[in-house]
Design a protein around this motif. Structure first.
Motif, PDB file in Angstrom:
ATOM      1  N   ARG A 282     -99.312 -51.051  52.600  1.00  0.00           N
ATOM      2  CA  ARG A 282     -98.374 -49.975  52.251  1.00  0.00           C
ATOM      3  C   ARG A 282     -99.074 -48.821  51.550  1.00  0.00           C
ATOM      4  N   ILE A 283    -100.188 -49.107  50.900  1.00  0.00           N
ATOM      5  CA  ILE A 283    -100.867 -48.078  50.102  1.00  0.00           C
ATOM      6  C   ILE A 283    -101.334 -46.932  50.976  1.00  0.00           C
ATOM      7  N   ARG A 284    -101.776 -47.245  52.196  1.00  0.00           N
ATOM      8  CA  ARG A 284    -102.234 -46.178  53.089  1.00  0.00           C
ATOM      9  C   ARG A 284    -101.104 -45.187  53.355  1.00  0.00           C
ATOM     10  N   ASP A 285     -99.917 -45.691  53.679  1.00  0.00           N
ATOM     11  CA  ASP A 285     -98.789 -44.813  53.982  1.00  0.00           C
ATOM     12  C   ASP A 285     -98.331 -44.048  52.746  1.00  0.00           C
ATOM     13  N   LEU A 286     -98.354 -44.725  51.593  1.00  0.00           N
ATOM     14  CA  LEU A 286     -97.941 -44.057  50.360  1.00  0.00           C
ATOM     15  C   LEU A 286     -98.888 -42.919  50.009  1.00  0.00           C
ATOM     16  N   GLN A 287    -100.178 -43.167  50.159  1.00  0.00           N
ATOM     17  CA  GLN A 287    -101.142 -42.129  49.832  1.00  0.00           C
ATOM     18  C   GLN A 287    -101.048 -40.968  50.826  1.00  0.00           C
ATOM     19  N   ALA A 288    -100.991 -41.293  52.117  1.00  0.00           N
ATOM     20  CA  ALA A 288    -100.901 -40.248  53.137  1.00  0.00           C
ATOM     21  C   ALA A 288     -99.614 -39.448  52.990  1.00  0.00           C
ATOM     22  N   GLY A 289     -98.561 -40.110  52.519  1.00  0.00           N
ATOM     23  CA  GLY A 289     -97.279 -39.437  52.372  1.00  0.00           C
ATOM     24  C   GLY A 289     -97.120 -38.674  51.079  1.00  0.00           C
ATOM     25  N   GLY A 290     -98.154 -38.670  50.244  1.00  0.00           N
ATOM     26  CA  GLY A 290     -98.101 -37.898  49.006  1.00  0.00           C
ATOM     27  C   GLY A 290     -97.378 -38.595  47.880  1.00  0.00           C
ATOM     28  N   ALA A 291     -97.483 -39.922  47.804  1.00  0.00           N
ATOM     29  CA  ALA A 291     -96.865 -40.652  46.692  1.00  0.00           C
ATOM     30  C   ALA A 291     -97.458 -40.199  45.370  1.00  0.00           C
ATOM     31  N   ASP A 292     -96.651 -40.262  44.312  1.00  0.00           N
ATOM     32  CA  ASP A 292     -97.147 -39.787  43.026  1.00  0.00           C
ATOM     33  C   ASP A 292     -98.249 -40.704  42.507  1.00  0.00           C
ATOM     34  N   ALA A 293     -99.111 -40.116  41.683  1.00  0.00           N
ATOM     35  CA  ALA A 293    -100.287 -40.823  41.187  1.00  0.00           C
ATOM     36  C   ALA A 293     -99.901 -42.057  40.381  1.00  0.00           C
ATOM     37  N   ALA A 294     -98.831 -41.975  39.629  1.00  0.00           N
ATOM     38  CA  ALA A 294     -98.429 -43.112  38.789  1.00  0.00           C
ATOM     39  C   ALA A 294     -98.103 -44.335  39.652  1.00  0.00           C
ATOM     40  N   ARG A 295     -97.436 -44.114  40.772  1.00  0.00           N
ATOM     41  CA  ARG A 295     -97.092 -45.233  41.663  1.00  0.00           C
ATOM     42  C   ARG A 295     -98.348 -45.835  42.282  1.00  0.00           C
ATOM     43  N   LEU A 296     -99.262 -44.991  42.708  1.00  0.00           N
ATOM     44  CA  LEU A 296    -100.494 -45.493  43.297  1.00  0.00           C
ATOM     45  C   LEU A 296    -101.326 -46.259  42.269  1.00  0.00           C
ATOM     46  N   ARG A 297    -101.388 -45.758  41.054  1.00  0.00           N
ATOM     47  CA  ARG A 297    -102.123 -46.476  39.999  1.00  0.00           C
ATOM     48  C   ARG A 297    -101.518 -47.852  39.771  1.00  0.00           C
ATOM     49  N   ALA A 298    -100.203 -47.892  39.726  1.00  0.00           N
ATOM     50  CA  ALA A 298     -99.531 -49.176  39.495  1.00  0.00           C
ATOM     51  C   ALA A 298     -99.842 -50.167  40.597  1.00  0.00           C
ATOM     52  N   LEU A 299     -99.858 -49.692  41.843  1.00  0.00           N
ATOM     53  CA  LEU A 299    -100.159 -50.583  42.959  1.00  0.00           C
ATOM     54  C   LEU A 299    -101.608 -51.071  42.922  1.00  0.00           C
ATOM     55  N   LEU A 300    -102.521 -50.212  42.497  1.00  0.00           N
ATOM     56  CA  LEU A 300    -103.913 -50.621  42.391  1.00  0.00           C
ATOM     57  C   LEU A 300    -104.085 -51.758  41.386  1.00  0.00           C
ATOM     58  N   VAL A 301    -103.252 -51.750  40.370  1.00  0.00           N
ATOM     59  CA  VAL A 301    -103.289 -52.843  39.383  1.00  0.00           C
ATOM     60  C   VAL A 301    -102.563 -54.070  39.918  1.00  0.00           C
ATOM     61  N   GLU A 302    -101.361 -53.859  40.458  1.00  0.00           N
ATOM     62  CA  GLU A 302    -100.539 -54.978  40.927  1.00  0.00           C
ATOM     63  C   GLU A 302    -101.206 -55.767  42.043  1.00  0.00           C
ATOM     64  N   THR A 303    -101.914 -55.076  42.922  1.00  0.00           N
ATOM     65  CA  THR A 303    -102.548 -55.750  44.054  1.00  0.00           C
ATOM     66  C   THR A 303    -103.867 -56.420  43.684  1.00  0.00           C
ATOM     67  N   GLY A 304    -104.322 -56.206  42.467  1.00  0.00           N
ATOM     68  CA  GLY A 304    -105.594 -56.785  42.042  1.00  0.00           C
ATOM     69  C   GLY A 304    -106.798 -55.966  42.435  1.00  0.00           C
ATOM     70  N   THR A 305    -106.543 -54.768  43.030  1.00  0.00           N
ATOM     71  CA  THR A 305    -107.667 -53.948  43.495  1.00  0.00           C
ATOM     72  C   THR A 305    -108.532 -53.483  42.332  1.00  0.00           C
ATOM     73  N   ARG A 306    -107.902 -53.049  41.251  1.00  0.00           N
ATOM     74  CA  ARG A 306    -108.696 -52.566  40.122  1.00  0.00           C
ATOM     75  C   ARG A 306    -109.601 -53.676  39.585  1.00  0.00           C
ATOM     76  N   ALA A 307    -109.049 -54.856  39.439  1.00  0.00           N
ATOM     77  CA  ALA A 307    -109.846 -55.976  38.927  1.00  0.00           C
ATOM     78  C   ALA A 307    -110.976 -56.332  39.887  1.00  0.00           C
ATOM     79  N   GLU A 308    -110.685 -56.278  41.195  1.00  0.00           N
ATOM     80  CA  GLU A 308    -111.721 -56.597  42.186  1.00  0.00           C
ATOM     81  C   GLU A 308    -112.857 -55.575  42.126  1.00  0.00           C
ATOM     82  N   ILE A 309    -112.496 -54.294  41.985  1.00  0.00           N
ATOM     83  CA  ILE A 309    -113.517 -53.250  41.922  1.00  0.00           C
ATOM     84  C   ILE A 309    -114.381 -53.430  40.679  1.00  0.00           C
ATOM     85  N   GLU A 310    -113.745 -53.740  39.564  1.00  0.00           N
ATOM     86  CA  GLU A 310    -114.517 -53.967  38.336  1.00  0.00           C
ATOM     87  C   GLU A 310    -115.510 -55.116  38.528  1.00  0.00           C
TER      88      GLU A 310
END
Length: 349
Positions: A282-310
């Motif tokens: 879903r993140i691809r569509d949200l980003q391409a569709g201009g989702a607000d930064a706060a929502r994208l940040r939240a998803l990066l945390v919720e999906t574990g992406t931030r932790a994986e990148i760290e």
């Protein structure tokens, strides 16, 4: 200078002395150029000021630091450092070119705590009530200022008499990598492999690997190219991933000197975002569709992406440091390169 090169306390002071000389060279050169061109017309100083102001605003000076470290770690004589001083100055001027042009492409309004070149000069145009479009004037000044910084970087590298082929490759990688970054922002179908290539090419190599190798080459040590290449590739990718995280989660211009969330606004399919899509399409569509930064940040945390990148940044940093285990380096410089890897990979701005 007769300081013992194997003394761990030696490495940073001697590097700082050389980097201080780099700053003096840049300051004196740009002042002389300003004097030269304002003798033709006072208004020409505006273009020199655009480059000088960015240089004097500070910055992390990562590329000069790695260039000088490569030279010293390879056994370069700190008392005969004129060539590496010139090469390090060339690296910083090339970086200034990249930043000025990048800010135009990203429509960024802040850099190093001040208005970007194109924004500042668009305002100047408006304030003076000049003819034509203010934004076009500002962008024109920025393009020319970036070009001037690029020309000056070549002048310093010619003085350094460094590896001409390596210098050409470094600049080509930067430009092609930047183009692919622009392309990936327009076409969000970029895959993870391509995004990793973009990250390493337009940022990691010209930030760490190439400056290290150039510095070592000036000391006559081409035998370190392979080890420095492996170190630079890993640490350079970690550097770019940290950049992605800072853009996504940074505190903004007061802390970092530039706006947060620009990659979101530009819909860039960064390496961070491609990994996020792997967790949640879903993140691809949200980003391409201009989702607000706060929502994208939240998803990066919720999906574990931030932790994986760290975690991945940590692995890359360790991998880069291990690449130097068998390299013919003084232990003090091996330790310093490990410390530098951690500094760039775990910075907060």
């Amino acid at each position: 200078m007769t300081t013992n090169m194997t003394t761990p306390g030696y490495v940073r002071p001697v590097r700082q002395d050389i980097l201080a000389e780099v700053e003096r060279e840049l300051r004196d050169f740009l002042a002389a150029e300003r004097k030269r061109w304002t003798a033709v017309d006072a208004r020409a100083g505006t273009l020199l000021d655009a480059v000088t102001d960015l240089i004097e605003a500070g910055g992390k000076r990562i590329r000069p630091a790695f260039c000088v470290t490569g030279y010293l770690a390879a056994g370069g004589d700190p008392d005969r450092a004129e060539r590496v001083v010139a090469a390090a100055a060339a690296m910083e001027l090339l970086h200034a070119c990249a930043l000025i042009h990048d800010d135009v492409m990203d429509e960024a309004d802040r850099r190093r705590g001040a208005p970007t070149v194109h924004v500042r000069h668009a305002r100047r145009h408006q304030e003076n009530g000049w003819r034509g479009e203010a934004h076009r004037f500002g962008e024109s000044v920025a393009i020319l200022a970036g070009d001037l910084a690029l020309i000056y970087s070549d002048r310093f590298m010619a003085r350094a008499a460094g590896d001409a082929a390596l210098w050409a490759e470094l600049r080509a990688e930067l430009i092609v990598g930047q183009f692919m970054d622009v392309q990936a922002a327009a076409d969000p179908t970029a895959d993870e492999q391509l995004c990793r290539w973009i990250a390493v090419t337009k940022s990691g190599r010209y930030t760490i690997e190439r400056p290290l190798v150039m510095g070592a080459g000036l000391a006559g040590r081409t035998d370190l190219t392979a080890a420095f290449g492996r170190y630079g590739a890993a640490v350079g990718e970690a550097f770019q991933l940290r950049d992605d995280l800072i853009d996504a989660f940074g505190a903004g211009p007061d802390a970092t000197g530039k706006p947060a969330g620009l990659d979101f606004e530009q819909h860039k399919m960064t390496l961070l975002m491609t990994l996020a899509v792997r967790h949640d399409p879903r993140i691809r569509d949200l980003q391409a569709g201009g989702a607000d930064a706060a929502r994208l940040r939240a998803l990066l945390v919720e999906t574990g992406t931030r932790a994986e990148i760290e975690a991945h940044i940590g692995r890359l940093t360790d991998q880069g440091c291990r690449a130097l285990d068998d390299a013919p380096l003084d232990p003090a410089w091996r330790a310093e390169l490990a410390a530098m890897a951690r500094q760039v990979a775990f910075r907060d701005r």
